[in-house]
Structures are given as C-alpha cells and as structure tokens.
Scaffold this active site. Structure first.
Site, PDB file in Angstrom:
ATOM      1  N   ASN A 172       0.838   9.989   7.075  1.00 37.93           N
ATOM      2  CA  ASN A 172       0.985   9.015   5.985  1.00 37.93           C
ATOM      3  C   ASN A 172       1.613   9.638   4.738  1.00 37.93           C
ATOM      4  O   ASN A 172       2.171   8.940   3.894  1.00 37.93           O
ATOM      5  CB  ASN A 172      -0.385   8.454   5.559  1.00 37.93           C
ATOM      6  CG  ASN A 172      -1.145   7.760   6.665  1.00 37.93           C
ATOM      7  OD1 ASN A 172      -2.363   7.794   6.687  1.00 37.93           O
ATOM      8  ND2 ASN A 172      -0.440   7.135   7.592  1.00 37.93           N
ATOM      9  N   HIS A 174       4.063  11.391   3.646  1.00 39.17           N
ATOM     10  CA  HIS A 174       5.447  11.400   3.150  1.00 39.17           C
ATOM     11  C   HIS A 174       5.736  10.171   2.306  1.00 39.17           C
ATOM     12  O   HIS A 174       6.660  10.170   1.502  1.00 39.17           O
ATOM     13  CB  HIS A 174       6.435  11.483   4.317  1.00 39.17           C
ATOM     14  CG  HIS A 174       6.690  10.175   5.004  1.00 39.17           C
ATOM     15  ND1 HIS A 174       5.749   9.543   5.783  1.00 39.17           N
ATOM     16  CD2 HIS A 174       7.779   9.371   5.011  1.00 39.17           C
ATOM     17  CE1 HIS A 174       6.255   8.411   6.246  1.00 39.17           C
ATOM     18  NE2 HIS A 174       7.476   8.280   5.799  1.00 39.17           N
ATOM     19  N   ARG A 175       4.961   9.121   2.479  1.00 39.94           N
ATOM     20  CA  ARG A 175       5.203   7.894   1.713  1.00 39.94           C
ATOM     21  C   ARG A 175       3.977   7.445   0.920  1.00 39.94           C
ATOM     22  O   ARG A 175       4.124   6.769  -0.095  1.00 39.94           O
ATOM     23  CB  ARG A 175       5.634   6.763   2.654  1.00 39.94           C
ATOM     24  CG  ARG A 175       4.557   6.317   3.641  1.00 39.94           C
ATOM     25  CD  ARG A 175       5.112   5.376   4.696  1.00 39.94           C
ATOM     26  NE  ARG A 175       4.074   4.804   5.551  1.00 39.94           N
ATOM     27  CZ  ARG A 175       3.477   5.430   6.558  1.00 39.94           C
ATOM     28  NH1 ARG A 175       3.814   6.671   6.839  1.00 39.94           N
ATOM     29  NH2 ARG A 175       2.557   4.834   7.284  1.00 39.94           N
ATOM     30  N   LYS A 188      -8.871   5.488   2.572  1.00 39.69           N
ATOM     31  CA  LYS A 188      -7.748   5.417   1.637  1.00 39.69           C
ATOM     32  C   LYS A 188      -8.139   4.803   0.298  1.00 39.69           C
ATOM     33  O   LYS A 188      -7.626   5.210  -0.753  1.00 39.69           O
ATOM     34  CB  LYS A 188      -6.603   4.614   2.266  1.00 39.69           C
ATOM     35  CG  LYS A 188      -5.904   5.337   3.399  1.00 39.69           C
ATOM     36  CD  LYS A 188      -4.737   4.527   3.941  1.00 39.69           C
ATOM     37  CE  LYS A 188      -4.058   5.291   5.071  1.00 39.69           C
ATOM     38  NZ  LYS A 188      -2.944   4.512   5.662  1.00 39.69           N
ATOM     39  N   CYS A 319       5.802 -20.995   4.762  1.00 40.03           N
ATOM     40  CA  CYS A 319       7.091 -21.688   4.740  1.00 40.03           C
ATOM     41  C   CYS A 319       8.205 -20.719   5.125  1.00 40.03           C
ATOM     42  O   CYS A 319       9.134 -21.076   5.852  1.00 40.03           O
ATOM     43  CB  CYS A 319       7.379 -22.244   3.354  1.00 40.03           C
ATOM     44  SG  CYS A 319       6.283 -23.564   2.813  1.00 40.03           S
ATOM     45  N   CYS A 332       5.014   0.953  10.395  1.00 40.18           N
ATOM     46  CA  CYS A 332       5.709   2.212  10.151  1.00 40.18           C
ATOM     47  C   CYS A 332       5.445   3.192  11.289  1.00 40.18           C
ATOM     48  O   CYS A 332       6.260   4.067  11.558  1.00 40.18           O
ATOM     49  CB  CYS A 332       5.259   2.805   8.820  1.00 40.18           C
ATOM     50  SG  CYS A 332       5.642   1.744   7.411  1.00 40.18           S
ATOM     51  N   CYS A 398       1.337 -26.286   3.670  1.00 37.78           N
ATOM     52  CA  CYS A 398       1.830 -27.173   2.612  1.00 37.78           C
ATOM     53  C   CYS A 398       1.724 -28.641   3.011  1.00 37.78           C
ATOM     54  O   CYS A 398       1.619 -29.517   2.150  1.00 37.78           O
ATOM     55  CB  CYS A 398       3.280 -26.826   2.266  1.00 37.78           C
ATOM     56  SG  CYS A 398       3.474 -25.187   1.527  1.00 37.78           S
ATOM     57  N   CYS A 536       7.386   6.392  28.992  1.00 40.39           N
ATOM     58  CA  CYS A 536       7.758   6.001  27.625  1.00 40.39           C
ATOM     59  C   CYS A 536       6.686   6.569  26.693  1.00 40.39           C
ATOM     60  O   CYS A 536       5.970   7.497  27.066  1.00 40.39           O
ATOM     61  CB  CYS A 536       7.877   4.481  27.488  1.00 40.39           C
ATOM     62  SG  CYS A 536       6.327   3.604  27.719  1.00 40.39           S
TER      63      CYS A 536
HETATM   64 ZN   LIG Z   1       4.078 -23.584   3.075  1.00 38.54          ZN
END
Ligand SMILES: [Zn+2]
Length: 578
Positions: A172, A174-175, A188, A319, A332, A398, A536
């Site tokens: 974490n 580095h940022r 944290k 929205c 990240c 909404c 992988c």
């Molecule tokens: Zn909305």
C-alpha cells in the site's frame, strides 16, 4: 450500533512534557525545540477547547438549547459539546458525534496557524470559521484518503472521522502515504489518526475500524456534516450514495433535519453531501453529489446560498453508474496504480470539501460536474464535464423505486456487488477458486512441481497479460494471454509450436528478466497431442483457458489449480507475489 472511538492524547501529552521537565533530562537544543513544538500544540488545543466552552457558556446563558438537543441519540447525555480529554479517550463513545457549535471568532493561535489560508480572499475568516465548526467523515484511509485526510487536517476541519476496516500492507505504501513502514499490520483508520493528530494537535478525531455496508451506514454517518467517499470498491460507493441521497429526500433511514449549522451548510441528522472519487492505473475522477433538498436554503454563511436553494437536482451516483462498471469492480490490487494518481485525486477531493464547507458563491463546488484526470496527457490532463440532470425514470433511486436502505441492500445483493474485503485479495489468505473443470483436467501445484522436477516434457502456458508476466513467472512458461488465446483458436489455427522440451526445475524469473522460453512468441499454440499445463495468477483465467483448449480439440490439457498464488503457498514460499 457501530462505535467510533474518539482519540485524544492531550493529557498524556501534557504529562509527558511535564514529566520530561521534572526528571531533569538534558536540555539539548533539539530537546528544547521538541518541547517548544509540543507545548505550542498543547496551547493550541487548550485555546480551541476554551473557545468552544466559552461559546457554550454564552449559549446557555441566553437559554438557547445546545445543538445536541436536536440529536435524539445524544439528547440524554449530560456531556458538554466538547468532551473532556478523559471522556473522549473512552472506547465506549457514542457513534453519533456531538455537533460542533458555530465559531464566531478565531483565537490568536488559530489566526497564526491558518494565516496563509485566511489571506485567500475567497476563503478568508468566514471560510475558516465554517471549517472549524464542521465535521467530515472520510470513508477509506487508503490512497485517496491519505491525501484527503492530510489536507483536511492541515486546513483545520473541526472534527475528522476516519473509517476503514483494512490493515496497512507494504504494497500500500507507494500510494497510501499517510502510513509508514512501522504501521504495517495496523488498522488503517488507527494509523491515519495518529498521523493527522500529529499534523494538527487541535483536531478532534474519531476512528471506526470497520467497513461500511448497508447494515451500519445509517449509524456510521449520523451526525456528520459531510462525507468523503475515498473507498476502492463499488459496493461502498453505492452504500454511501444511497444513504446520502435518502437523507436528502428526508425519507428512509436518513432523513430529518437536526438543527444547527455544519459550516455554512444546514446541519441535518444525516449528511446529504458526498464528495466521491475513484483512481486506478493512470486515471481518476471526482464529483460532488449534493443531495440537499430542492429549494432548501444553503445555510447561514455570509455570502452563501441563503434563500437560494437548488433549482434542479443533479444526477446521483446510480444515474451515472446504473450497473457496476467492470472497471469500477477492479481494484489497485488487480489493475495497479501509480501512487501520485490517487494523491492528485484525493487533493481535489479535499479542495471540494473546503469549497462546500466554506459555502461561498466565489468557490463553486463540482456539483453536477465530473472532473476527469488522465495521467498520460501532457496537454490537457484535466477535463471537467457537465453532467445531465437526474436520469429519471431509469435510475431506481431517483425514480423512487428504491426508497429505503433495505431495498438498496437487496438491489446490491442481487447483483453480488463486491465489498472491500473482496477487492483486497492480497490481504486475505489465498483460497482456491471453485473448480469449473472435470477433475481429470485439474492438478494441484504440488503435482505440477513433481512433474517439473522429473523433467517430464510438456508445455506450460501462462495466460496472464504481458505486464504481469514480466513481473514473475515459472520456468519455461509461454505467455499467451487469455484474450490472445481466444482469438487464436479455431477456425483460424495458428502455426504449431515445436515438440515440447524438458523444462528446468530451477526457480522462475522475476523483475522483468529476459524470458528463457525457447518457444516462438504469440500466438503459436502447441500441437494438439502435446501435454499442456495452464496457469495464471489465481487459477480463474487458467480454468477458462483450459476449457477453451479442450473445446478446441486439445485433449491433454490440465489446469494448475490456484495459480501462482497457490504455487507460493504449496511449493515455493519465496516465489515473488504482487
Ligand atoms: Zn439517480
């Protein structure tokens, strides 16, 4: 009920200072400088407390009920608006922070401390007074939160709340520059609170070592004037948006006015303004969702939006993002990010908070606008877009289809939105993904290691993208990314690779070392009768690739279960992981 912990070390600090003098420690120049600094911080705190207590005394003298009387959860408490240091250190503090009274004047030390921003005419004394009487809840003490918290602490926000259930990891740092090496493994929110209190000794800081979800958001947000979304996952973004929006509607679990003022804004039981942002890779974005009811007064700050109200409500987060974007579901941990990107975006968030709390027409916030940042552009890295009005009737919030947090929670559950613990897989012990393949095409990492040590001829296909493959890989692995594999399968079969060789059992390469693979580069595929193993990072993409190869006519294909993460667990504890 989620309990936030108020933290204060004023008495401890005073005892430390006095103890240092009483014990007659050497008065070197450095010691005197340090004592001078600590005494100034102590003086600043005491002046702030004295000012607030004096304001409260004046209020009670005029028979004006204290602001806490407007907050039912706090109405029964006999505590004054400013808790004593001994009381504030209790871990059983109520989750709803006591509202801060208006600040009518600045103390001498405050004028000195904040002089450089007092000189900014559009901000000035009014902006500073509003800031000192406001409370801001920052959800997430990561990359965005680091910048937000540091600048809000420096600017003198009256009370800062820090919410994060995650722990600091070395990857974490580095940022997430609010933390340091010594805080690795620490929560944290706790780590960040110590840094901001060191930055500004006059701050009141509350800490919650939890994640925010639909189940606790109403209690976590209660009593705060403004919310900053510095989270890194789609679920938390929807949760904060929905809670603030419902508060603006005055319905659901979030409505109702609480009285008093939060800065220049009308104070409500639940905050209605949300400064939202995201950062990933080389890009970021910021916007302000201000869900203050239409026609509501902007507040009491001089030069504010008094009597104006909003003519038209802007869009909500839903929205803009009716469905969780694939990119929004990335973190990240999976996609990477350059450290300055969340720093830049977090600084913009802090600026928007200052503008909202200053409540001045000379400092219009990013309401109904979206600020985009592109770190690859050297000509126009920032772009500010005007957002369309609320997307009725498409938006379920909404349009009134979702009217309570419980309904919003059901909506999120149906879509299996990912929360913070699921977007930070490196913070969890590795777990094997569910197998989607027939057992005869799935082998363990230990079984593959035995095959490797026996130097059994075979192909190993690594289906990660080239960027990840360059970080580390197993010996003689061929990098064919999953997307390339899909495009290389029949009907347009590529040329076949030469016969398999016997790979060396020695460890893999790392840090961008030149590949030792003797095989041609993409998109060559092994012969159909060749033994192929697929791997992988975590064993999910490799299952898809194995299935694709089986369906494409390759018969001797096996998935290495759990991928490189599991390889590190089962076979090689020194294998580099990212
Ligand atoms: Zn909305």
């Amino acid at each position: 009920m989620s309990a936030m912990t108020d933290e204060s070390t004023m008495e401890d600090e005073a005892a430390d200072v006095l103890g240092c003098e009483a014990m007659g420690q050497p008065s070197s120049y450095e010691t005197l400088v340090e004592e001078n600094r600590r005494l100034k911080a102590l003086l600043h705190r005491q002046e702030s407390q004295l000012r607030l207590l004096e304001q409260e005394r004046l209020k009670q003298g005029r028979h004006v009920p204290p602001p806490s009387a407007h907050f039912p959860p706090c109405a029964s408490t006999a505590s004054p608006p400013v808790p004593s240091p001994s009381a504030s250190s209790s871990s059983s503090s109520p989750s709803t922070p006591l509202p801060l009274p208006p600040v009518h004047s600045l103390s001498s030390s405050e004028i000195s401390r904040y002089s450089r921003q007092l000189l900014v005419s559009r901000f000035g004394v009014t902006g500073q007074r509003n800031l000192l009487s406001s409370s801001v809840l920052v959800v997430g003490a990561g990359g965005l939160g680091s910048a937000v918290l540091l600048y809000l602490a420096g600017a003198g926000v009256g009370r800062l709340g820090i919410v994060d259930g995650d722990r600091v990891e070395a990857s974490n740092l580095h940022r997430q520059v609010i933390h340091g090496d010594s805080q690795v493994g620490t929560n944290k929110a706790v780590s960040a609170s110590s840094r901001v209190r060191d930055l500004n000794g006059g701050l009141r800081v509350s800490v919650l070592e939890e994640d925010v979800g639909y189940g606790n958001v109403a209690s976590v947000l209660a009593g705060w004037d403004l919310v900053v979304d510095a989270s890194d996952n789609p679920l938390t973004r929807y949760v904060l948006n929905d809670a603030c929006w419902l508060a603006g509607e005055g319905g659901g679990e979030g409505g109702g006015e609480g009285g008093g003022q939060g800065g220049g804004r009308r104070r409500r039981r639940q905050p209605t303004a949300l400064v939202s942002a995201a950062a990933l890779g080389l890009e970021g974005q910021v916007t302000v969702f201000d869900y203050e009811p239409l026609g509501a007064s902007g507040g009491g700050g001089k030069g504010g939006r008094e009597g104006g109200g909003k003519a038209q409500r802007g869009p909500c987060y839903r929205c803009l993002y009716p469905k969780p974007l694939a990119a929004a579901s990335q973190s990240c941990n999976e996609s990477g990010v350059l450290g300055p990107v969340p720093g830049i975006i977090g600084c913009v968030q802090a600026m928007e908070v200052l503008k909202l709390l200053a409540d001045s027409p000379a400092l219009p916030p990013l309401s109904s606008r979206l600020l985009l940042y592109d770190g690859t552009s050297s000509t126009s890295p920032f772009l500010s877009l005007a957002l369309p009005p609320s997307s009725l009737p498409a938006c379920p919030l909404c349009s009134g289809q979702l009217t309570t947090l419980a309904e919003c929670a059901s909506w999120a559950a149906e879509r299996n939105l990912r929360g913070p613990r699921l977007t930070c897989p490196s913070s969890l012990p590795p777990s094997l993904p569910p197998s989607l393949l027939p057992p005869e095409h799935d082998i363990t990492c230990q079984a593959y290691a035995s095959l490797l040590h026996a130097q059994t001829p075979h192909y190993l296909i690594d289906v990660r993208d080239p960027t990840q493959f360059a970080i580390c890989s197993l010996p003689n692995a061929i990098n064919i990314p999953l997307a390339s594999l899909a495009s290389s399968l029949p009907p347009s079969l590529p040329p076949s690779l030469p016969p398999p060789s016997s790979p060396s059992p020695e460890g893999g390469k790392e840090d961008g070392a030149t590949t030792t693979s003797p095989f041609p580069s993409l998109p060559s595929l092994p012969p159909r009768d060749a033994p192929i193993y697929v791997i992988c990072r975590r064993g999910v993409m490799s299952q898809k690739a194995t299935r694709m190869l089986l369906e494409g006519g390759w018969q001797r294909v096996w998935n290495v279960r759990g991928g490189l993460v599991q390889w590190r667990e089962e076979v090689d504890g020194q294998f580099p992981m990212y």
